[in-house]
Scaffold this motif. Structure first.
Motif, PDB file in Angstrom:
ATOM      1  N   VAL A   1       0.955  -1.187   0.120  1.00 56.53           N
ATOM      2  CA  VAL A   1       0.023   0.108   0.001  1.00 56.53           C
ATOM      3  C   VAL A   1       1.038   1.285   0.006  1.00 56.53           C
ATOM      4  O   VAL A   1       0.485   2.472   0.179  1.00 56.53           O
ATOM      5  CB  VAL A   1      -0.859  -0.086   1.099  1.00 56.53           C
ATOM      6  CG1 VAL A   1      -2.063  -1.142   1.144  1.00 56.53           C
ATOM      7  CG2 VAL A   1      -0.123  -0.152   2.451  1.00 56.53           C
ATOM      8  N   SER A   2       2.165   1.169  -0.131  1.00 54.91           N
ATOM      9  CA  SER A   2       2.966   2.264   0.048  1.00 54.91           C
ATOM     10  C   SER A   2       3.191   2.924  -1.540  1.00 54.91           C
ATOM     11  O   SER A   2       2.687   2.461  -2.434  1.00 54.91           O
ATOM     12  CB  SER A   2       4.436   1.949   0.479  1.00 54.91           C
ATOM     13  OG  SER A   2       4.188   1.610   1.978  1.00 54.91           O
ATOM     14  N   ALA A   3       4.334   3.688  -1.556  1.00 57.03           N
ATOM     15  CA  ALA A   3       4.579   4.316  -2.850  1.00 57.03           C
ATOM     16  C   ALA A   3       5.620   3.676  -3.653  1.00 57.03           C
ATOM     17  O   ALA A   3       6.159   4.252  -4.584  1.00 57.03           O
ATOM     18  CB  ALA A   3       4.683   5.784  -2.626  1.00 57.03           C
TER      19      ALA A   3
ATOM     20  N   ASP B   1       4.736  -1.818  -5.593  1.00 55.87           N
ATOM     21  CA  ASP B   1       3.704  -2.436  -4.402  1.00 55.87           C
ATOM     22  C   ASP B   1       2.275  -2.628  -5.362  1.00 55.87           C
ATOM     23  O   ASP B   1       1.901  -1.514  -6.200  1.00 55.87           O
ATOM     24  CB  ASP B   1       3.258  -1.015  -3.624  1.00 55.87           C
ATOM     25  CG  ASP B   1       4.328  -0.723  -2.630  1.00 55.87           C
ATOM     26  OD1 ASP B   1       4.925  -1.842  -2.047  1.00 55.87           O
ATOM     27  OD2 ASP B   1       4.673   0.541  -2.215  1.00 55.87           O
TER      28      ASP B   1
ATOM     29  N   THR C   1      -1.423  -0.772  -5.162  1.00 59.41           N
ATOM     30  CA  THR C   1      -1.132   0.587  -5.786  1.00 59.41           C
ATOM     31  C   THR C   1      -1.136   0.359  -7.246  1.00 59.41           C
ATOM     32  O   THR C   1      -2.044   1.137  -8.064  1.00 59.41           O
ATOM     33  CB  THR C   1      -0.267   1.644  -5.294  1.00 59.41           C
ATOM     34  OG1 THR C   1       1.123   0.797  -5.476  1.00 59.41           O
ATOM     35  CG2 THR C   1      -0.501   1.713  -3.866  1.00 59.41           C
TER      36      THR C   1
ATOM     37  N   ALA D   1      -4.718  -0.748  -8.437  1.00 60.19           N
ATOM     38  CA  ALA D   1      -5.806   0.399  -8.349  1.00 60.19           C
ATOM     39  C   ALA D   1      -5.351   1.361  -9.499  1.00 60.19           C
ATOM     40  O   ALA D   1      -6.299   1.881 -10.132  1.00 60.19           O
ATOM     41  CB  ALA D   1      -5.661   1.406  -7.085  1.00 60.19           C
ATOM     42  N   GLN D   2      -4.311   1.516  -9.807  1.00 57.56           N
ATOM     43  CA  GLN D   2      -3.661   2.540 -11.091  1.00 57.56           C
ATOM     44  C   GLN D   2      -4.093   1.814 -12.607  1.00 57.56           C
ATOM     45  O   GLN D   2      -4.742   2.310 -13.347  1.00 57.56           O
ATOM     46  CB  GLN D   2      -2.473   2.856 -11.111  1.00 57.56           C
ATOM     47  CG  GLN D   2      -1.993   3.594  -9.990  1.00 57.56           C
ATOM     48  CD  GLN D   2      -0.479   4.018 -10.028  1.00 57.56           C
ATOM     49  OE1 GLN D   2       0.252   3.266 -10.591  1.00 57.56           O
ATOM     50  NE2 GLN D   2      -0.005   4.835  -8.956  1.00 57.56           N
TER      51      GLN D   2
ATOM     52  N   ARG E   1      -8.128   1.878 -13.056  1.00 57.48           N
ATOM     53  CA  ARG E   1      -8.573   3.242 -12.668  1.00 57.48           C
ATOM     54  C   ARG E   1      -9.556   3.551 -14.138  1.00 57.48           C
ATOM     55  O   ARG E   1      -9.081   3.513 -15.356  1.00 57.48           O
ATOM     56  CB  ARG E   1      -7.789   4.371 -12.407  1.00 57.48           C
ATOM     57  CG  ARG E   1      -8.220   5.890 -12.191  1.00 57.48           C
ATOM     58  CD  ARG E   1      -6.884   6.547 -11.671  1.00 57.48           C
ATOM     59  NE  ARG E   1      -6.695   6.434 -10.498  1.00 57.48           N
ATOM     60  CZ  ARG E   1      -5.246   6.459  -9.767  1.00 57.48           C
ATOM     61  NH1 ARG E   1      -4.834   7.388 -10.523  1.00 57.48           N
ATOM     62  NH2 ARG E   1      -4.743   6.045  -8.856  1.00 57.48           N
TER      63      ARG E   1
ATOM     64  N   PHE F   1      -6.767   4.785  -1.591  1.00 55.84           N
ATOM     65  CA  PHE F   1      -5.634   4.627  -0.345  1.00 55.84           C
ATOM     66  C   PHE F   1      -5.504   6.310   0.168  1.00 55.84           C
ATOM     67  O   PHE F   1      -5.658   7.144  -0.541  1.00 55.84           O
ATOM     68  CB  PHE F   1      -4.298   4.483  -1.147  1.00 55.84           C
ATOM     69  CG  PHE F   1      -4.171   3.135  -1.840  1.00 55.84           C
ATOM     70  CD1 PHE F   1      -4.064   1.897  -1.022  1.00 55.84           C
ATOM     71  CD2 PHE F   1      -4.385   3.236  -3.209  1.00 55.84           C
ATOM     72  CE1 PHE F   1      -4.116   1.034  -1.701  1.00 55.84           C
ATOM     73  CE2 PHE F   1      -4.394   1.927  -3.817  1.00 55.84           C
ATOM     74  CZ  PHE F   1      -4.326   0.666  -2.929  1.00 55.84           C
TER      75      PHE F   1
ATOM     76  N   PRO G   1       0.400   4.480   5.612  1.00 56.46           N
ATOM     77  CA  PRO G   1      -0.178   4.055   4.411  1.00 56.46           C
ATOM     78  C   PRO G   1      -1.324   3.120   4.728  1.00 56.46           C
ATOM     79  O   PRO G   1      -1.130   2.065   5.370  1.00 56.46           O
ATOM     80  CB  PRO G   1       0.935   3.460   3.557  1.00 56.46           C
ATOM     81  CG  PRO G   1       2.014   3.000   4.543  1.00 56.46           C
ATOM     82  CD  PRO G   1       1.756   4.045   5.729  1.00 56.46           C
TER      83      PRO G   1
ATOM     84  N   GLY H   1      -5.615   1.572   3.096  1.00 59.20           N
ATOM     85  CA  GLY H   1      -6.391   1.444   1.984  1.00 59.20           C
ATOM     86  C   GLY H   1      -7.635   0.816   2.342  1.00 59.20           C
ATOM     87  O   GLY H   1      -7.508  -0.254   3.268  1.00 59.20           O
TER      88      GLY H   1
END
Length: 440
Positions: free
Chosen positions: A259-261, A265, A268, A271-272, A275, A285, A295, A297
């Motif tokens: 769930v970090s950047a 990860d 994330t 999710a991207q 989208r 998040f 972090p 979500g």
């Protein structure tokens, strides 16, 4: 850089997306460790009828007047009353042999214990007569109907977790089934290509998957059922499939990691990648002003049967998992079981319930509420701190405090000490709110 939000605001976001599940009625034999959904009252009195508290002889007390070892009263024995039998009425001037727990005959008002007669204890043929060697008063060795609980009396409150003793008590007041809160079904998914099974030999760059065991255990300790434990690699495709399978037959999915950047990860990335599409996975998040566990979500996963199964995504470091589960997942489980229906949000777990003094001092992270695993300890020696409050003392379970990777020290933790956002340093003697870690 995304702005951090307070923990309470994030928990509210998570809870707003959840609705209580439906409970059900279960036979007492299937309700062990479940939680009552309604107040219970006695269906029958306890005892249900007046009975003997001794092995001996049921009599009219007035028929024993003057009895003593030197001048016993002799009464004919007109009947036998074993436990479970409905006796005949007692004729004046007679006695009936009676067992402990057996129903007292109509007309009798006392029991002479067998040791106060000429009869030996134990199994013997019923005698024709008995010598009474001690006078008795009305009510002696008699348990009166309803003296413990009367029919209609309250016996147990909604919200009680049903122990073996609780089930026994409910059976004793004439109940055979109970309405219980739902038992939440939870699927656990840990992410990370570096994870290996517990006990497996580690190659460079790999670590044991301790989070799966931690989460599955926390789920059980909070009264839910862990339906599955899965592990996903660090690709959006692998994770999407793991979540689809986890959604089957479950009420909540809890994940750890991703769930970090970071560049790899998977949550994330998932999710991207989805989208703007009609997606089977929806994730939001946020950064929460807490340490550890910044972090976070949550969202939902579309199950094959069309249900939107809620998902809560936790960081990957073990201390972060423990803190996040305690402060976010535990309240979510309570919402799903309807635990907060009567008491409101304040009845949810994950909130401070104790206060203690810090036995040592430490620095805190700026701008974030700190949750430090602590253990109860003795008051520090040689300190000039004076305290008459009677509050306990606590010290962090690890010298590095709340570092999110300090998993080996977790078994010693008895609570989470909560340090407010505006406190820069904890000093010896400071009062700290505690969130207990002992699950109900």
């Amino acid at each position: 850089m995304a702005q951090m939000i307070p923990l309470e605001d994030y928990v509210s976001q998570v809870l707003e997306a959840l609705s209580p599940l439906e409970g059900g009625r279960l036979p007492l034999g299937q309700a062990h460790r479940r939680v009552l959904a309604e107040d219970m009252t006695a269906a029958v009195p306890v005892p249900p009828w007046t009975n003997s508290a001794m092995d001996g002889y049921a009599v009219r007390a007035e028929d024993t007047t003057g009895a003593c070892p030197q001048t016993p009263v002799v009464l004919p024995v007109s009947g036998d009353v074993p436990a479970g039998a409905a006796p005949r009425p007692l004729v004046a001037g007679t006695a009936q042999r009676i067992m402990t727990g057996a129903m007292l005959p109509e007309g009798a008002d006392a029991v002479v214990k067998v040791e106060d007669t000429d009869q030996a204890p134990g199994p013997h043929p019923i005698p024709e007569r008995v010598e009474i060697r001690a006078a008795v008063s009305p009510g002696l060795s008699v348990r009166h109907a309803g003296e413990d609980v009367a029919a209609g009396d309250p016996v147990m409150a909604a919200g009680t977790r049903l122990s073996a003793a609780a089930l026994s008590a409910l059976a004793s007041v004439g109940l055979g089934s109970v309405l219980v809160r739902p038992q939440v079904r939870v699927a656990v998914v840990s992410t990370g290509a570096e994870l290996r099974d517990a006990g497996q030999a580690l190659e460079p760059g790999t670590i044991p998957d301790s989070n799966s065991l931690l989460l599955a255990g926390l789920v059980a300790e909070h009264g839910a059922v862990c339906t599955s434990v899965a592990r996903s690699g660090d690709t959006a495709e692998a994770l999407a499939e793991a979540l689809r399978q986890a959604a089957a037959g479950t009420d909540l999915i809890v994940t750890s990691g991703g769930v970090s950047a970071g560049a790899f990860d998977p949550l994330t990335m998932l999710a991207q990648a989805q989208r703007g599409e009609e997606t089977p996975v929806h994730l939001d998040f946020v950064k929460v002003a807490m340490q550890p566990g910044k972090p976070q979500g949550h969202g939902w996963v579309l199950a094959d049967d069309g249900r939107r199964v809620p998902i809560i995504c936790l960081p990957g470091n073990p201390v972060s998992v423990l803190v996040s589960f305690t402060t976010i997942v535990a309240p979510a489980l309570a919402r799903l079981t309807g635990q907060d229906a009567a008491g409101g949000a304040e009845s949810l777990p994950g909130r401070p319930g104790l206060t203690a003094h810090a036995a040592v001092g430490w620095r805190t992270p700026p701008g974030r509420r700190q949750h430090v695993p602590v253990r109860f300890t003795e008051a520090p020696t040689g300190s000039d701190v004076s305290d008459d409050s009677g509050l306990p003392w606590v010290t962090p379970t690890h010298r590095l405090g709340s570092g999110s990777h300090l998993v080996a020290s977790l078994p010693a933790a008895q609570a989470l000490a909560v340090v407010a956002t505006d406190i820069e340093e904890v000093e010896v003697g400071d009062e700290l709110p505690l969130i207990p870690l002992t699950a109900s």
